[in-house]
Design a protein around this motif. Structure first.
Motif, PDB file in Angstrom:
ATOM      1  N   MET A   1     -38.865 126.259  24.950  1.00 20.96           N
ATOM      2  CA  MET A   1     -39.430 125.158  25.749  1.00 20.96           C
ATOM      3  C   MET A   1     -38.527 124.882  26.943  1.00 20.96           C
ATOM      4  SD  MET A   1     -40.421 121.275  24.593  1.00 20.96           S
ATOM      5  CE  MET A   1     -38.730 120.814  24.320  1.00 20.96           C
ATOM      6  N   VAL A   2     -39.123 124.739  28.121  1.00 23.30           N
ATOM      7  CA  VAL A   2     -38.375 124.478  29.341  1.00 23.30           C
ATOM      8  C   VAL A   2     -37.885 123.030  29.331  1.00 23.30           C
ATOM      9  CG1 VAL A   2     -38.497 124.392  31.847  1.00 23.30           C
ATOM     10  CG2 VAL A   2     -39.735 126.173  30.594  1.00 23.30           C
ATOM     11  N   PRO A   3     -36.615 122.784  29.668  1.00 22.08           N
ATOM     12  CA  PRO A   3     -36.117 121.395  29.713  1.00 22.08           C
ATOM     13  C   PRO A   3     -36.871 120.572  30.750  1.00 22.08           C
ATOM     14  CG  PRO A   3     -34.311 122.979  29.774  1.00 22.08           C
ATOM     15  CD  PRO A   3     -35.564 123.767  29.970  1.00 22.08           C
TER      16      PRO A   3
ATOM     17  N   LEU B   1     -65.868 118.316  36.497  1.00 25.93           N
ATOM     18  CA  LEU B   1     -64.684 119.147  36.718  1.00 25.93           C
ATOM     19  C   LEU B   1     -64.908 120.222  37.775  1.00 25.93           C
ATOM     20  CD1 LEU B   1     -63.536 119.690  33.017  1.00 25.93           C
ATOM     21  CD2 LEU B   1     -62.485 118.190  34.718  1.00 25.93           C
ATOM     22  N   SER B   2     -66.086 120.822  37.784  1.00 28.16           N
ATOM     23  CA  SER B   2     -66.438 122.008  38.574  1.00 28.16           C
ATOM     24  C   SER B   2     -65.965 123.255  37.832  1.00 28.16           C
ATOM     25  CB  SER B   2     -65.859 121.984  39.985  1.00 28.16           C
ATOM     26  OG  SER B   2     -64.505 122.416  39.999  1.00 28.16           O
ATOM     27  N   PRO B   3     -66.710 124.356  37.912  1.00 30.00           N
ATOM     28  CA  PRO B   3     -66.324 125.577  37.198  1.00 30.00           C
ATOM     29  C   PRO B   3     -64.945 126.100  37.591  1.00 30.00           C
ATOM     30  CG  PRO B   3     -68.619 125.707  37.889  1.00 30.00           C
ATOM     31  CD  PRO B   3     -68.045 124.472  38.521  1.00 30.00           C
ATOM     32  N   LEU B   4     -64.628 126.089  38.885  1.00 23.44           N
ATOM     33  CA  LEU B   4     -63.353 126.652  39.326  1.00 23.44           C
ATOM     34  C   LEU B   4     -62.176 125.854  38.782  1.00 23.44           C
ATOM     35  CD1 LEU B   4     -61.851 128.744  41.028  1.00 23.44           C
ATOM     36  CD2 LEU B   4     -62.061 127.191  42.989  1.00 23.44           C
ATOM     37  N   TYR B   5     -62.225 124.542  38.871  1.00 22.82           N
ATOM     38  CA  TYR B   5     -61.123 123.714  38.391  1.00 22.82           C
ATOM     39  C   TYR B   5     -61.010 123.796  36.873  1.00 22.82           C
ATOM     40  CZ  TYR B   5     -57.875 119.775  38.166  1.00 22.82           C
ATOM     41  OH  TYR B   5     -56.771 118.986  37.945  1.00 22.82           O
ATOM     42  N   ALA B   6     -62.149 123.841  36.180  1.00 22.18           N
ATOM     43  CA  ALA B   6     -62.120 123.932  34.724  1.00 22.18           C
ATOM     44  C   ALA B   6     -61.457 125.230  34.271  1.00 22.18           C
ATOM     45  CB  ALA B   6     -63.540 123.844  34.164  1.00 22.18           C
ATOM     46  N   VAL B   7     -61.797 126.334  34.906  1.00 22.71           N
ATOM     47  CA  VAL B   7     -61.193 127.622  34.547  1.00 22.71           C
ATOM     48  C   VAL B   7     -59.696 127.604  34.819  1.00 22.71           C
ATOM     49  CG1 VAL B   7     -61.104 130.071  35.161  1.00 22.71           C
ATOM     50  CG2 VAL B   7     -63.313 128.947  34.818  1.00 22.71           C
ATOM     51  N   ALA B   8     -59.276 126.985  35.923  1.00 24.02           N
ATOM     52  CA  ALA B   8     -57.854 126.939  36.267  1.00 24.02           C
ATOM     53  C   ALA B   8     -57.037 126.159  35.244  1.00 24.02           C
ATOM     54  CB  ALA B   8     -57.685 126.329  37.661  1.00 24.02           C
ATOM     55  N   LEU B   9     -57.664 125.228  34.523  1.00 23.85           N
ATOM     56  CA  LEU B   9     -56.948 124.437  33.527  1.00 23.85           C
ATOM     57  C   LEU B   9     -56.872 125.105  32.162  1.00 23.85           C
ATOM     58  CD1 LEU B   9     -58.321 120.832  34.242  1.00 23.85           C
ATOM     59  CD2 LEU B   9     -56.170 121.836  35.017  1.00 23.85           C
ATOM     60  N   VAL B  10     -57.590 126.198  31.962  1.00 26.25           N
ATOM     61  CA  VAL B  10     -57.659 126.828  30.646  1.00 26.25           C
ATOM     62  C   VAL B  10     -56.285 127.245  30.110  1.00 26.25           C
ATOM     63  CG1 VAL B  10     -58.494 128.874  29.406  1.00 26.25           C
ATOM     64  CG2 VAL B  10     -60.062 127.514  30.800  1.00 26.25           C
ATOM     65  N   PRO B  11     -55.408 127.915  30.890  1.00 28.20           N
ATOM     66  CA  PRO B  11     -54.110 128.323  30.320  1.00 28.20           C
ATOM     67  C   PRO B  11     -53.268 127.156  29.808  1.00 28.20           C
ATOM     68  CG  PRO B  11     -54.553 129.500  32.362  1.00 28.20           C
ATOM     69  CD  PRO B  11     -55.587 128.440  32.259  1.00 28.20           C
ATOM     70  N   THR B  12     -53.211 126.071  30.555  1.00 30.65           N
ATOM     71  CA  THR B  12     -52.405 124.937  30.096  1.00 30.65           C
ATOM     72  C   THR B  12     -53.075 124.214  28.934  1.00 30.65           C
ATOM     73  OG1 THR B  12     -53.397 123.624  31.884  1.00 30.65           O
ATOM     74  CG2 THR B  12     -51.221 124.577  32.282  1.00 30.65           C
ATOM     75  N   LEU B  13     -54.408 124.182  28.907  1.00 31.73           N
ATOM     76  CA  LEU B  13     -55.104 123.609  27.754  1.00 31.73           C
ATOM     77  C   LEU B  13     -54.867 124.459  26.502  1.00 31.73           C
ATOM     78  CD1 LEU B  13     -58.502 122.558  29.379  1.00 31.73           C
ATOM     79  CD2 LEU B  13     -56.738 121.022  28.487  1.00 31.73           C
ATOM     80  N   GLN B  14     -54.832 125.765  26.677  1.00 38.25           N
ATOM     81  CA  GLN B  14     -54.558 126.648  25.537  1.00 38.25           C
ATOM     82  C   GLN B  14     -53.163 126.391  24.980  1.00 38.25           C
ATOM     83  OE1 GLN B  14     -55.016 130.792  26.430  1.00 38.25           O
ATOM     84  NE2 GLN B  14     -54.392 131.470  24.398  1.00 38.25           N
ATOM     85  N   ARG B  15     -52.194 126.179  25.871  1.00 36.01           N
ATOM     86  CA  ARG B  15     -50.844 125.877  25.419  1.00 36.01           C
ATOM     87  C   ARG B  15     -50.813 124.566  24.634  1.00 36.01           C
ATOM     88  NH1 ARG B  15     -46.494 126.596  22.820  1.00 36.01           N
ATOM     89  NH2 ARG B  15     -44.652 125.472  23.585  1.00 36.01           N
TER      90      ARG B  15
ATOM     91  N   SER C   1     -44.109 127.805  29.107  1.00 37.15           N
ATOM     92  CA  SER C   1     -43.047 128.719  29.523  1.00 37.15           C
ATOM     93  C   SER C   1     -42.850 128.639  31.031  1.00 37.15           C
ATOM     94  CB  SER C   1     -43.405 130.151  29.121  1.00 37.15           C
ATOM     95  OG  SER C   1     -44.569 130.571  29.831  1.00 37.15           O
ATOM     96  N   VAL C   2     -41.785 129.248  31.515  1.00 32.94           N
ATOM     97  CA  VAL C   2     -41.531 129.272  32.959  1.00 32.94           C
ATOM     98  C   VAL C   2     -42.692 129.934  33.688  1.00 32.94           C
ATOM     99  CG1 VAL C   2     -40.025 130.173  34.761  1.00 32.94           C
ATOM    100  CG2 VAL C   2     -39.021 129.254  32.658  1.00 32.94           C
ATOM    101  N   LYS C   3     -43.188 131.030  33.127  1.00 32.84           N
ATOM    102  CA  LYS C   3     -44.299 131.751  33.743  1.00 32.84           C
ATOM    103  C   LYS C   3     -45.564 130.897  33.790  1.00 32.84           C
ATOM    104  CE  LYS C   3     -46.924 136.049  33.402  1.00 32.84           C
ATOM    105  NZ  LYS C   3     -47.101 137.331  32.630  1.00 32.84           N
ATOM    106  N   LEU C   4     -45.872 130.232  32.674  1.00 29.16           N
ATOM    107  CA  LEU C   4     -47.072 129.383  32.634  1.00 29.16           C
ATOM    108  C   LEU C   4     -46.939 128.216  33.611  1.00 29.16           C
ATOM    109  CD1 LEU C   4     -49.773 128.533  31.384  1.00 29.16           C
ATOM    110  CD2 LEU C   4     -48.487 127.295  29.637  1.00 29.16           C
ATOM    111  N   ARG C   5     -45.764 127.614  33.645  1.00 28.80           N
ATOM    112  CA  ARG C   5     -45.576 126.476  34.547  1.00 28.80           C
ATOM    113  C   ARG C   5     -45.762 126.902  36.003  1.00 28.80           C
ATOM    114  NH1 ARG C   5     -42.312 122.072  32.336  1.00 28.80           N
ATOM    115  NH2 ARG C   5     -41.089 121.969  34.257  1.00 28.80           N
ATOM    116  N   LYS C   6     -45.263 128.111  36.329  1.00 26.63           N
ATOM    117  CA  LYS C   6     -45.372 128.569  37.710  1.00 26.63           C
ATOM    118  C   LYS C   6     -46.814 128.918  38.072  1.00 26.63           C
ATOM    119  CE  LYS C   6     -43.809 132.157  40.915  1.00 26.63           C
ATOM    120  NZ  LYS C   6     -42.942 133.358  41.086  1.00 26.63           N
ATOM    121  N   TRP C   7     -47.388 129.885  37.354  1.00 21.79           N
ATOM    122  CA  TRP C   7     -48.707 130.376  37.737  1.00 21.79           C
ATOM    123  C   TRP C   7     -49.828 129.438  37.305  1.00 21.79           C
ATOM    124  CZ3 TRP C   7     -48.383 133.551  41.437  1.00 21.79           C
ATOM    125  CH2 TRP C   7     -47.322 134.445  41.512  1.00 21.79           C
ATOM    126  N   GLY C   8     -49.676 128.782  36.165  1.00 21.47           N
ATOM    127  CA  GLY C   8     -50.674 127.800  35.774  1.00 21.47           C
ATOM    128  C   GLY C   8     -50.711 126.616  36.713  1.00 21.47           C
TER     129      GLY C   8
END
Length: 580
Positions: free
Chosen positions: A1-3, A283-297, A351-358
């Protein structure tokens, strides 16, 4: 977990996102101050009520209780909370719209408070707040003066205060939250069923370090909220008349019958309507899809704040499916922050990767959808398509590509490219003609393009009174009607229980074509409160230049609206004279 990051860094990020979103909101307010939606002049209803409340307060030397009782006697009045806060900005519609961005910010801060109470992390709290600001329907609603966003902001601010400070400041946080939650009921009645599951969810929140203080704060807030709401209902019960209608008085027996009818009416399309509306119009389809990785986490973590989110979603869902007779996407607004809240927590623990790209994906998608909704015009990426056809007491759902779709009939929010022109110049000319008459009864046959002229004229008369230039006698806007073979003038826009018939005011016997056309439009609602026609509704109508069809009345002005005209009538006895 990132501090966790430093508070300064986290909230600087939030401030940057807030500045971008509020810039979009400010552009839309400046570009389209009053957005057409619904029918019967819906954009002007709330503004009319606000100036009439201001006029009532100025005209009578009343205490707070007497003012609320006088307001309750007002025809078709609404809960007064929105107009009390709106009065701060001044009487004009263009001025009060700037309260919208403040309500949006309050909502985001409330969501951050709940996340902070759960995680004690600045990055997750700031991320959830920023993602809330980027929800398309929320910032689109912030461009209007209506009940849903202020009520939603007050509810989330109340529970956010409890979550964040209930452990260390139980008395102050309980008192403040109780006032916020209670006042939400003064703004819109749906706060009453919505506050219960949200408050219970905060009680069961895992994050607060001092459970005893936290529980005491929640109990205090609940008691104060109940007292504040009950006080208003006790003083001004008629203002909650819409509650009985929405809860199913039309099915007989009130809320219980509505619940039983709701249990009988559950079908696949009805159950699926709200999730689809959440995806495509909120939400709109585009914004909803963009939130999927962080929702999965967030799901992988077994959902911090899961009890609160579950109770909030389940409570709202039960109300919407079992009590509300006709689906309405505006009811989803109070529920909408649950999605960015969960996504913000997932981002904070990612993760660092999720925080950056998500984070980049969510930020870019949210801003692009906002630009598309408030600035862009029709394009291949926002082409409209019906994904759910309308049915019996169920609106259809239209997709605008990957972007935000307008709510049903644009009642809650709308895209800039789906908002009709204002025709402000024509309406100001109409007001100038009425003001020259000084007062009294004016008759309408054809209205300005979809703008609801009766409500607008009533707002304009109320504004003139508040600004010290009132008409000589009260304005009444009248519309010709025929029901059951009887012809009369209907008092717009509220209507009255029994239509008013004026002696000596008749109609030409050669008007059958007009009346047949009129009844074709109004048969569905024979006692419609405002039957003002506009060029897109009435086709092949008699020209206003022909022989006046209303015996006993004369045309005092007519103006072009596109390829058509609008005509203003007054009694033959003179401008402003009574027809009684």
């Amino acid at each position: 977990m990132v501090p966790d990051v430093s508070p300064r860094r986290a909230w600087s990020f939030f401030a940057a996102v807030a500045a971008a979103v509020l810039l979009l909101v400010a552009f839309r307010i400046a570009d389209q101050p009053i957005q057409q939606y619904g029918d019967n002049g819906a954009p002007w209803i709330e503004h009319t009520k606000r100036v009439e409340l201001l006029d009532l307060a100025a005209a009578a030397n009343l205490g707070p209780t007497e003012l609320l009782q006088a307001w309750d006697d007002h025809i078709v009045s609404h809960p007064v909370g929105l107009h009390l806060t709106g009065a701060i900005s001044g009487p004009r519609a263009e001025d009060v719209l700037w309260m919208g961005p403040l309500w949006l910010l309050l909502l985001a801060v409330g969501v951050a408070g709940v996340v902070w109470g759960t995680t004690r992390r600045h990055d997750a709290s700031a991320a959830a707040a920023a993602l809330t600001l980027l929800v398309p329907a929320l910032h689109a609603t912030a461009t209007r003066y209506h009940y849903d966003l202020p009520m939603t902001a007050l509810l989330w601010a109340g529970v956010g205060l409890l979550a964040a400070r209930g452990s260390d400041r139980p008395v102050l946080s309980g008192l403040g939250a109780g006032l916020l939650l209670g006042f939400a009921g003064w703004v819109k009645w749906t706060a009453i069923p919505f506050v219960l599951p949200m408050l219970l969810g905060i009680v069961l929140l895992k994050g607060p370090p001092n459970r005893r203080n936290h529980g005491a704060a929640c109990l205090l807030a609940g008691v104060i909220a109940a007292v504040v709401m009950a006080t208003y209902v006790g003083i001004a019960p008629t203002s909650f008349g819409a509650t009985g209608l929405a809860l199913g008085d039309e099915v007989g027996g009130g809320p219980l019958s509505a619940l039983l009818a709701g249990l009988r009416s559950q079908t696949g399309p009805r159950i699926g309507w709200y999730p689809m509306a959440l995806l495509f119009t909120v939400l709109s389809p585009l914004y909803a899809v963009a939130l999927v990785p962080t929702l999965q986490r967030w799901v992988e973590m077994r959902g911090p704040a899961g009890r609160f989110l579950f109770l909030t979603i389940a409570g709202h869902g039960a109300f919407l499916l079992l009590i509300v007779d006709r689906p309405d996407d505006r009811f989803i607004l109070t529920l909408a922050p649950t999605v960015p809240m969960a996504a913000g927590i997932g981002w904070g623990y990612g993760s660092v990767k999720l925080r950056k790209w998500g984070g980049i994906a969510a930020l870019a998608a949210g801003l692009l959808v906002g630009l598309d909704a408030h600035v862009a015009g029709p394009a291949f990426w926002n082409a409209d398509r019906v994904v759910m056809a309308s049915g019996d007491r169920q609106p259809g759902i239209v997709v605008r590509g990957v972007g935000m779709a307008s709510s049903f009939e644009r009642r809650g929010w709308s895209r800039r490219d789906w908002t009709p022109p204002a025709e402000d110049d024509v309406r100001e000319e109409l007001w100038a003609a009425v003001a020259r008459c000084g007062s009294g009864d004016v008759g309408y046959i054809w209205g300005v393009y979809e703008r609801g002229d009766a409500w607008w004229l009533r707002y304009r008369a109320g504004l003139a009174a508040v600004e010290g230039d009132p008409l000589r006698t009260p304005l009444r806007v009248l519309t010709p009607m025929r029901v059951g073979g009887q012809r009369f003038w209907w008092v717009d826009p509220d209507g009255v229980p029994e239509p008013s018939v004026y002696d000596g005011v008749g109609f030409s016997p050669d008007d059958e074509a007009f009346w047949d056309l009129h009844e074709d439009v109004t048969d569905a609602v024979p006692y419609a409160a405002a039957t003002l026609f506009s060029p897109d509704v009435v086709i092949n109508r008699p020209s206003a230049r022909d022989e006046p069809m209303l015996r006993g009345w004369r045309i005092v002005g007519q103006w072009p609206v596109g390829d058509d005209e609008v005509a203003l009538y007054a009694p033959q006895g003179g401008c402003g004279s009574s027809t009684n």
